[in-house]
Motif scaffolding. Sequence first.
Motif: not given
Length: 117
Positions: A52-79
Amino acid sequence: MTMTPTEISETYFTAWEAGDFDTMSTLLAPDVDFVGTLGTARGAEECLQGLKRMGQMLERIEVHARVATDTDVITWFDLYVPGAPATPTANWSHVEDGRITRIRVTFDPRSILTTLT
């Protein structure tokens, strides 16, 4: 029906960007463990407070890639925060029993920190 880790990650980022912390709370395990560049949190409530604290300054998120397995996800994005250039960010989430149990986030915080002074 339980969401896949990819669907959980997509929902997490959509809810965070929208400030929908009720939805986010359904995605986090009660004992979620968060370690990031600007802080740490233990437990869902503490994690939500930090988001929530970080969200107060958040303008937007732009996701570029998401890689996932059965239990893990890595999301590469611009904050995006006002007054700072896009901040490339990596987020790793571990999912067990349909909920996020661990989150690790890394980025170079220097441009964001200059907006706080």
